[in-house]
Design an enzyme around this catalytic site. Structure first.
Site, mmCIF file in Angstrom:
data_model
loop_
_atom_site.group_PDB
_atom_site.id
_atom_site.type_symbol
_atom_site.label_atom_id
_atom_site.label_comp_id
_atom_site.label_asym_id
_atom_site.label_seq_id
_atom_site.Cartn_x
_atom_site.Cartn_y
_atom_site.Cartn_z
ATOM 1 C CB VAL A 1 -0.932 -0.001 1.236
ATOM 2 C CG1 VAL A 1 -1.703 1.311 1.329
ATOM 3 C CG2 VAL A 1 -1.890 -1.174 1.155
ATOM 4 C CB CYS B 1 -4.349 -6.895 4.154
ATOM 5 S SG CYS B 1 -4.222 -5.254 4.912
ATOM 6 C CE LYS C 1 1.930 -10.806 -0.098
ATOM 7 N NZ LYS C 1 1.658 -10.477 1.318
ATOM 8 C CB ALA D 1 7.248 -6.581 0.921
ATOM 9 N NE ARG D 2 9.392 -5.821 6.197
ATOM 10 C CZ ARG D 2 10.235 -6.311 7.109
ATOM 11 N NH1 ARG D 2 10.826 -5.508 7.951
ATOM 12 N NH2 ARG D 2 10.469 -7.604 7.181
#
Length: 502
Positions: free
Chosen positions: A19, A115, A154, A255-256
């Protein structure tokens, strides 16, 4: 000619859906550095269903635009064969409607079932779906049968390894192309446990459960995409393979680590952060990314450098231009925006020429706009035109309004007594365009249009008389309901027709 090849999920390095991060500039940058597939940020089904698809000829993009003119999702030809659209949904039919809306512009569709954020789980989306396997099956089966593009989902892992494997096996039977597994536990509890306690989500600082992802990979035949390794494993490109081997997964989703430096996808190693940020800014300017989103992503890259002079300047920036100046890219901003302005002008001129060529020669035209400040409250040219038509025993005016895709402006043609009238100026709303067309008609006919400068306004006087009559009737206890034929003289006619694009 673009060849549509089915998306393969084996042996891939993938940008995870994030997001506020997974917008077009970040996705394109990840592809430049070596990512095979990129996921967009999660977009909610209800919000997407309010959008209209618009071809942006200036940016050469496809935009999905909300009623408030905000671009909710933007994509381009460069990523068409490699972008997966992730949505948040808890309803099979809504999910299918969104998938059909974007299907021709993306390579695949993903349903977010991992999420943990409250805004998602409260609406029975995200990780909340993991406690409702029947709904999961309904959504995924509907999508697989309803669209031609591959469908993925996911998830997060459940408290029990066996429960997780059983769920994934059930998901596999829906026919999806792949499943991404975030290797941390979800807040999904049995009914009885829910009555007793509320467990906390495992956060990024918790160790990723490679053993659970491995158990899933060995239990199903569809590709499993391992996610969640940034904290424990992935510090550089070589670590991606290490994480893949530890999980026995088909592919790895990052991701990160990618958010901090998207050049994690480079086989040759990291690109200097300064160059990465400048590359990102170029895409942000090129695709008119909103400055708040651009600033957020750059702040994620700076991290510990946010307290430096440059970091503080970035934090204070209030526009894309100011962001560019912080990174010594002011000239690039000026050059790019000048090119786009010239392109927009050229397209507008071309569109206007095409409009003129296609224009009905019998339409009477003037360059006028409606300015409500020039008219009394509640009185408009459309009301005057309607009043005149009734007085002259003509059919009521008919308005045909179109919207121009290039700039989303409106133009209206009004037909009165078999003659058409329009303004040559395009307006920002359908109502303004119709008022302008009415003005052209009234001025052509030499009929008053109700402007304040015209002096005494007979429609206002008529309304005052009717108000007085109602007061008298009320004093005598008579029915206050006003006959509909009297109301009609003062209620502006509105068109229910859909607005087509020119």
């Amino acid at each position: 000619m673009t060849v549509n090849t089915p998306l393969c999920f084996r042996g891939k390095k993938i940008l995870a859906p994030m997001v506020r991060v997974g917008t077009l500039p970040m996705r394109l940058l990840a592809l430049d550095y070596g990512a095979d597939i990129v996921y967009c940020e999660e977009l909610i089904d209800i919000k997407m269903l309010q959008c209209k698809r618009v071809i942006n000829e200036v940016l050469e993009t496809v935009d999905f635009v909300a009623p408030n003119e905000r671009v909710v999702f933007r994509t381009c030809e460069r990523e068409k064969q490699r972008v997966v659209f992730q949505m948040g949904s808890a309803d099979a039919e809504r999910a299918l409607a969104v998938a059909k809306l974007v299907e021709s512009d993306v390579a695949g569709i993903d349903i977010n079932m991992g999420c943990p954020k409250e805004y998602s789980t409260k609406a029975s989306m995200g990780a909340a779906l993991l406690s409702d396997p029947d709904k999961i099956e309904s959504i995924l089966t509907t999508l697989v049968k309803g669209i031609c593009k591959p469908v993925t989902c996911k998830i997060r892992i459940l408290p029990s390894v066996q429960d997780t494997v059983n769920l994934v096996k059930r998901i596999e039977k829906t026919g999806i192309a792949a499943i991404a597994v975030h290797g941390r536990k979800s807040l999904v509890l049995s009914f009885f446990v829910c009555l007793l306690e509320r467990k906390k989500e495992e956060r990024p600082q918790h160790p990723v459960h490679c053993d659970v992802i491995k158990a899933i990979s060995e239990a199903v035949s569809i590709p499993v995409i391992a996610n969640g390794g940034s904290h424990d494993f992935i510090k550089e490109y070589a670590d991606i393979e290490t994480f893949q081997k530890a999980t026995a997964a088909s592919s790895v989703m990052i991701a990160r680590a990618a958010m901090w430096n998207p050049s994690i996808f480079r086989k040759e190693g990291f690109w200097p952060l300064k160059d990465v940020m400048q590359d990102y800014i170029k895409y942000a300017v090129r695709y008119d990314n909103h400055y708040t989103n651009t600033k957020y992503c750059l702040c994620q890259m700076l991290r510990e450098q946010l307290e430096t002079t440059q970091g503080k300047k970035l934090h204070a920036a209030q526009s894309t231009q100011e962001i560019c100046e912080v990174f010594e890219m002011g000239d690039f901003y000026e050059e790019t925006t000048t090119i786009f302005a010239a392109k927009k002008t050229s397209l507008e001129t071309k569109t206007q020429d095409e409009d003129d060529q296609m224009e009905d020669p019998d339409v009477i035209k003037m360059a006028v706009r409606f300015d409500k400040r020039e008219y009394p409250p509640q009185i408009t040219p459309k009301m005057y035109l309607l009043e005149w038509c009734r007085k002259e025993k003509h059919p009521q005016p008919v308005y045909e309004t179109v919207q121009r895709p290039l700039d989303r402006l409106f133009c209206s043609v009004v037909t009165v007594a078999e003659q058409k009238y329009r303004s040559t100026l395009w307006d920002k709303s359908k109502k303004l365009a119709e008022q302008a067309a009415a003005i052209v008609c009234l001025r052509t006919l030499g009929v008053p249009e109700g402007k304040l400068c015209e002096g005494e306004n007979h429609l206002i006087n008529k309304r005052k008389r009717q108000d007085q009559e109602r007061l008298i009737n009320r004093d005598h206890g008579e029915d206050l309901a006003e006959p509909s034929h009297k109301k009609a003289n003062f209620i502006e006619e509105t068109s229910d027709m859909n607005v087509p694009k020119m």
